[in-house]
Scaffold this motif. Sequence first.
Motif, mmCIF file in Angstrom:
data_model
loop_
_atom_site.group_PDB
_atom_site.id
_atom_site.type_symbol
_atom_site.label_atom_id
_atom_site.label_comp_id
_atom_site.label_asym_id
_atom_site.label_seq_id
_atom_site.Cartn_x
_atom_site.Cartn_y
_atom_site.Cartn_z
ATOM 1 N N GLN A 220 0.781 -0.829 -0.451
ATOM 2 C CA GLN A 220 -0.278 -0.071 -0.140
ATOM 3 C C GLN A 220 1.103 1.480 0.342
ATOM 4 O OE1 GLN A 220 -3.187 -0.346 2.238
ATOM 5 N NE2 GLN A 220 -3.569 -1.945 2.917
ATOM 6 N N THR A 221 2.050 1.106 0.499
ATOM 7 C CA THR A 221 3.330 2.074 -0.410
ATOM 8 C C THR A 221 4.396 2.089 -0.391
ATOM 9 O OG1 THR A 221 3.897 1.055 2.711
ATOM 10 C CG2 THR A 221 2.092 3.581 2.861
ATOM 11 N N GLN A 222 4.100 1.321 -1.004
ATOM 12 C CA GLN A 222 4.768 0.719 -3.293
ATOM 13 C C GLN A 222 6.134 0.659 -2.095
ATOM 14 O OE1 GLN A 222 3.656 0.606 -6.009
ATOM 15 N NE2 GLN A 222 2.316 -0.898 -4.664
ATOM 16 N N PHE A 223 7.117 0.026 -1.423
ATOM 17 C CA PHE A 223 8.151 -0.061 -1.666
ATOM 18 C C PHE A 223 8.766 -1.420 -2.052
ATOM 19 C CE2 PHE A 223 9.205 0.180 3.784
ATOM 20 C CZ PHE A 223 8.476 1.519 3.757
ATOM 21 N N MET A 224 10.142 -1.450 -2.827
ATOM 22 C CA MET A 224 10.807 -1.673 -3.353
ATOM 23 C C MET A 224 11.508 -2.559 -2.516
ATOM 24 S SD MET A 224 10.979 -1.079 -6.532
ATOM 25 C CE MET A 224 12.659 -1.974 -7.526
ATOM 26 N N PRO A 225 11.860 -3.899 -2.906
ATOM 27 C CA PRO A 225 12.335 -5.133 -1.478
ATOM 28 C C PRO A 225 13.390 -4.999 -0.781
ATOM 29 C CG PRO A 225 12.198 -5.881 -3.358
ATOM 30 C CD PRO A 225 11.422 -4.092 -4.854
ATOM 31 N N THR A 226 14.418 -4.124 -0.944
ATOM 32 C CA THR A 226 15.676 -4.469 -0.308
ATOM 33 C C THR A 226 15.019 -2.307 0.601
ATOM 34 O OG1 THR A 226 16.072 -2.441 -1.870
ATOM 35 C CG2 THR A 226 17.392 -4.244 -2.252
#
Length: 435
Positions: A220-226
Amino acid sequence: MPNLFFRGLSHTSISLSLVLLSACSEAPAQPMSGDLTATTATQPSAAITPASDSAQTPQPALSFAEWRTLLRSDAIAAGISDSLFDRAFAGVTPNPDVIRLDSSQPEFTRPVWEYIEGAVSPARVKQGQRLLAQEREPLNRIEQRYKVNRETLVAIWGMESNFGGNIGSYNVVRSLATLAYEGRRQAFWRSQLLAVLQILQHGDTDPEHLVGSWAGAMGQTQFMPTTYNDHAVDFDGDGRRDVWRSSTDALASAAQYLNVSGWEMNQPWGFEVQLPGNFDYALADPDTRRTLSQWQALGIKAVNSTAASLSPESQATLLLPAGHKGPAFLLMNNFRSILRYNNSTSYALAIGLLSDSLQGTAGIQGKWPVGERQLGRHERIELQQLLTQKGFEPGKADGIIGANTRKAVRAFQQQQQQPADGYPSFELLQELRSL
């Protein structure tokens, strides 16, 4: 002492030591420049967005099956279980749509005022205000823990996924495997793919529910995996850092990220100002920081009382997102914290203005130059090439209007005795063509 300036106004990335195959090697991606151009495409957020470039996509030297076998060995050596890897990659093949999206660059982009208008729409403001009331209890706890203002968190929530309504539908493992196998910046995407496997290994979600944007931005807050591995938190106490289904975890994770990015609680991101006549527009440079009292001495006045409580010694930079013909803003430290989340000036400005609107603050008072023709990508490249030919240094001719290009434009404008706002207008391109 009252502020006279306003008188009278009511990641550490995951540690994985992996040997990259020569067929997949590439320099690590660089972060996006703080561009002023808002694209129509959704971009990965949380400060891990790689720079756009025009490099040719390298042709894989191995088949996908051969590449996956070698990746499997490296993943197992890094602590990923073989059964988890096989489950995550079951039926996975390269996605041609992802390669198309990675290599496509739109010719025309939306003007900043259209981007702002869409970002701070009445419908989004109304829904955000409703959710501020609905989520009051978890937001109270998140504010207490991370010292980040709730309106900013809800603004990010709205901008990134329409308050959880659009988290993306791409299989993240498939998308990142595609990019790591045959996309640009393969080393970057490989690191993101291995980070995703760590997320699965941790048990926060399962391969069947691991969806996101085409570029792997998640939740929902669009984090990249790292970034997720470094900053996602389990705030609802269910034992999982679930940014997909738990709005509480998603909002707290965004708060944690802004907190470590230097967020200052209850301080504004910035505010709109009026500039005096004969102002030196060359001062609208992100490298030019002055105190509010110094800006006041130059004749700058705040449009409203948003920042009336600020110290006159607070530092700020001046932003002219549409050049000297459009609105002007003084930017504070919190604006830079938002840029850490997504390094686009248009995005950070939209978050700031949306968070203000959620508090009931009036919108922008200045007028946008809506009638002005915007440069297409090939015209921006041409502008950079012409600046280089005439002895200025805009950097790589890639169509991205970053700090170096704006500095070169400003130098050219000063040479021509024009308002040196660093704004790449169509008129400026025409003038460069004529010389």
